[in-house]
Design a protein around this motif. Structure first.
Motif, mmCIF file in Angstrom:
data_model
loop_
_atom_site.group_PDB
_atom_site.id
_atom_site.type_symbol
_atom_site.label_atom_id
_atom_site.label_comp_id
_atom_site.label_asym_id
_atom_site.label_seq_id
_atom_site.Cartn_x
_atom_site.Cartn_y
_atom_site.Cartn_z
ATOM 1 N N ARG A 135 -0.544 -9.543 -25.424
ATOM 2 C CA ARG A 135 -0.855 -10.811 -26.087
ATOM 3 C C ARG A 135 -0.715 -10.680 -27.602
ATOM 4 N NH1 ARG A 135 -6.268 -11.495 -25.205
ATOM 5 N NH2 ARG A 135 -6.032 -12.553 -23.220
ATOM 6 N N ALA A 136 -1.158 -9.534 -28.125
ATOM 7 C CA ALA A 136 -1.103 -9.324 -29.572
ATOM 8 C C ALA A 136 0.289 -8.942 -30.057
ATOM 9 C CB ALA A 136 -2.097 -8.242 -29.976
ATOM 10 N N GLY A 137 1.197 -8.668 -29.125
ATOM 11 C CA GLY A 137 2.556 -8.304 -29.512
ATOM 12 C C GLY A 137 2.672 -6.902 -30.071
ATOM 13 N N VAL A 138 1.750 -6.033 -29.667
ATOM 14 C CA VAL A 138 1.803 -4.641 -30.101
ATOM 15 C C VAL A 138 2.390 -3.830 -28.956
ATOM 16 C CG1 VAL A 138 0.481 -2.660 -30.943
ATOM 17 C CG2 VAL A 138 -0.219 -4.977 -31.565
ATOM 18 N N TRP A 139 3.645 -3.474 -29.103
ATOM 19 C CA TRP A 139 4.362 -2.856 -27.989
ATOM 20 C C TRP A 139 4.424 -1.344 -28.166
ATOM 21 C CZ3 TRP A 139 4.631 -6.369 -24.438
ATOM 22 C CH2 TRP A 139 4.726 -7.712 -24.816
ATOM 23 N N GLY A 140 3.308 -0.693 -27.884
ATOM 24 C CA GLY A 140 3.272 0.766 -27.952
ATOM 25 C C GLY A 140 3.791 1.344 -26.648
ATOM 26 N N GLU A 141 4.947 1.973 -26.715
ATOM 27 C CA GLU A 141 5.591 2.473 -25.497
ATOM 28 C C GLU A 141 4.722 3.485 -24.764
ATOM 29 O OE1 GLU A 141 9.716 4.745 -24.161
ATOM 30 O OE2 GLU A 141 9.581 3.746 -26.119
ATOM 31 N N ARG A 142 4.071 4.369 -25.516
ATOM 32 C CA ARG A 142 3.259 5.405 -24.872
ATOM 33 C C ARG A 142 2.056 4.800 -24.145
ATOM 34 N NH1 ARG A 142 1.191 9.778 -28.642
ATOM 35 N NH2 ARG A 142 0.601 10.701 -26.649
ATOM 36 N N ILE A 143 1.420 3.816 -24.742
ATOM 37 C CA ILE A 143 0.239 3.237 -24.093
ATOM 38 C C ILE A 143 0.628 2.482 -22.828
ATOM 39 C CG2 ILE A 143 0.262 1.110 -25.483
ATOM 40 C CD1 ILE A 143 -2.909 2.879 -24.341
ATOM 41 N N TYR B 245 -4.784 2.447 -33.479
ATOM 42 C CA TYR B 245 -5.885 3.408 -33.393
ATOM 43 C C TYR B 245 -6.504 3.387 -32.003
ATOM 44 C CZ TYR B 245 -9.975 6.153 -34.631
ATOM 45 O OH TYR B 245 -10.939 7.141 -34.673
ATOM 46 N N MET B 246 -6.733 2.194 -31.466
ATOM 47 C CA MET B 246 -7.319 2.100 -30.132
ATOM 48 C C MET B 246 -6.367 2.626 -29.062
ATOM 49 S SD MET B 246 -10.215 1.088 -30.993
ATOM 50 C CE MET B 246 -11.076 0.782 -29.457
ATOM 51 N N ALA B 247 -5.067 2.500 -29.298
ATOM 52 C CA ALA B 247 -4.089 3.068 -28.359
ATOM 53 C C ALA B 247 -4.232 4.583 -28.306
ATOM 54 C CB ALA B 247 -2.675 2.687 -28.786
ATOM 55 N N ARG B 248 -4.430 5.208 -29.481
ATOM 56 C CA ARG B 248 -4.617 6.661 -29.500
ATOM 57 C C ARG B 248 -5.863 7.072 -28.718
ATOM 58 N NH1 ARG B 248 -2.683 6.074 -34.887
ATOM 59 N NH2 ARG B 248 -4.779 6.097 -35.780
ATOM 60 N N LEU B 249 -6.927 6.286 -28.864
ATOM 61 C CA LEU B 249 -8.145 6.591 -28.106
ATOM 62 C C LEU B 249 -7.911 6.427 -26.604
ATOM 63 C CD1 LEU B 249 -11.069 4.963 -30.159
ATOM 64 C CD2 LEU B 249 -10.152 7.277 -30.298
ATOM 65 N N ALA B 250 -7.216 5.358 -26.236
ATOM 66 C CA ALA B 250 -6.964 5.101 -24.814
ATOM 67 C C ALA B 250 -6.112 6.199 -24.186
ATOM 68 C CB ALA B 250 -6.284 3.746 -24.651
ATOM 69 N N LEU B 251 -5.170 6.730 -24.953
ATOM 70 C CA LEU B 251 -4.305 7.792 -24.439
ATOM 71 C C LEU B 251 -5.081 9.073 -24.150
ATOM 72 C CD1 LEU B 251 -1.197 7.274 -26.737
ATOM 73 C CD2 LEU B 251 -1.275 6.946 -24.254
ATOM 74 N N LEU B 252 -6.238 9.238 -24.788
ATOM 75 C CA LEU B 252 -7.055 10.439 -24.594
ATOM 76 C C LEU B 252 -8.063 10.297 -23.456
ATOM 77 C CD1 LEU B 252 -7.755 11.275 -28.351
ATOM 78 C CD2 LEU B 252 -6.202 12.492 -26.801
ATOM 79 N N LYS B 253 -8.130 9.123 -22.858
ATOM 80 C CA LYS B 253 -9.119 8.893 -21.799
ATOM 81 C C LYS B 253 -8.705 9.570 -20.495
ATOM 82 C CE LYS B 253 -11.664 7.872 -23.990
ATOM 83 N NZ LYS B 253 -13.106 8.163 -24.161
ATOM 84 N N ASP B 254 -9.709 10.068 -19.787
ATOM 85 C CA ASP B 254 -9.464 10.660 -18.474
ATOM 86 C C ASP B 254 -9.104 9.553 -17.484
ATOM 87 O OD1 ASP B 254 -10.566 11.583 -15.639
ATOM 88 O OD2 ASP B 254 -10.262 13.391 -16.836
#
Length: 200
Positions: A188-196, A161-170
């Motif tokens: 560190r958390a091992g969450v490998w979101g390619e887009r972020i 969810y936070m990745a989606r918010l970060a992707l919308l940031k200017d």
């Protein structure tokens, strides 16, 4: 304006009883919303103060009871998942929650019940109310909480969810330190979101 029109309906004595009831509900919701934001602000202020006092070099202050007490305040309060983020109070509520989580992480107080409760609220934050530095604070707190030895906290949905918010940031919001902090937390958390990772 739209708000002025709404006020006229609320104040009108000749309106139907349903209009008065609707007004009462709206006023109650507004008061509850502000009360929740004020509560989060008070808890955030105390958390920040005591976390700095306890974590400074050479500090002899170890008030272990204050953080469980503050956790209890939040866990026992009727905080909803949406009302703190309505209208103009949204950014204040986001900042308070980010500061609470950051303070617990700084003090290495891993109250998993609190982190789980706040996660449900964090996952209702709207992009307009969530500055990039607050995203960084939140994901860093959760990355530390989930990767510590003995942790039973797993919250991939929060990171996504936070990745989606970060992707919308200017891009203007994404300062080098903020970007580094977000990338470090996801890694560190091992969450490998390619887009972020690509965007950062």
């Amino acid at each position: 304006g739209g708000e002025g029109g709404g006020g006229g309906v609320c104040e009108g004595g000749d309106g139907a009883s349903s209009s008065g009831s609707s007004c009462s509900v709206q006023q109650h919701a507004k008061l509850c919303c502000q009360g929740e934001v004020d509560l989060l602000g008070d808890v955030a202020s105390l958390c920040c103060a005591f976390s700095y006092a306890e974590s400074r070099k050479g500090s002899m202050i170890r008030t272990g009871s204050i953080f469980p007490f503050l956790s209890g305040v939040i866990l026992s309060s009727p905080l909803s998942s949406t009302s703190p983020f309505s209208r103009s109070s949204g950014q204040s509520a986001t900042r308070h929650i980010a500061n609470i989580l950051n303070s617990y992480a700084r003090s290495r107080i891993w109250d998993e019940a609190l982190f789980r409760r706040l996660s449900t609220i964090v996952r209702t934050m709207q992009p307009v109310h969530t500055p990039a530095p607050d995203i960084a604070k939140i994901v860093n707190a959760y990355s530390q909480a989930t990767t510590r030895v003995g942790s039973r906290l797993r919250d991939t949905s929060l990171f996504l969810y936070m990745a989606r918010l970060a992707l919308l940031k200017d891009e203007k919001e994404l300062k080098p330190r903020t970007v580094a902090s977000i990338v470090n937390a996801f890694a560190r958390a091992g969450v490998w979101g390619e887009r972020i990772f690509k965007r950062m």
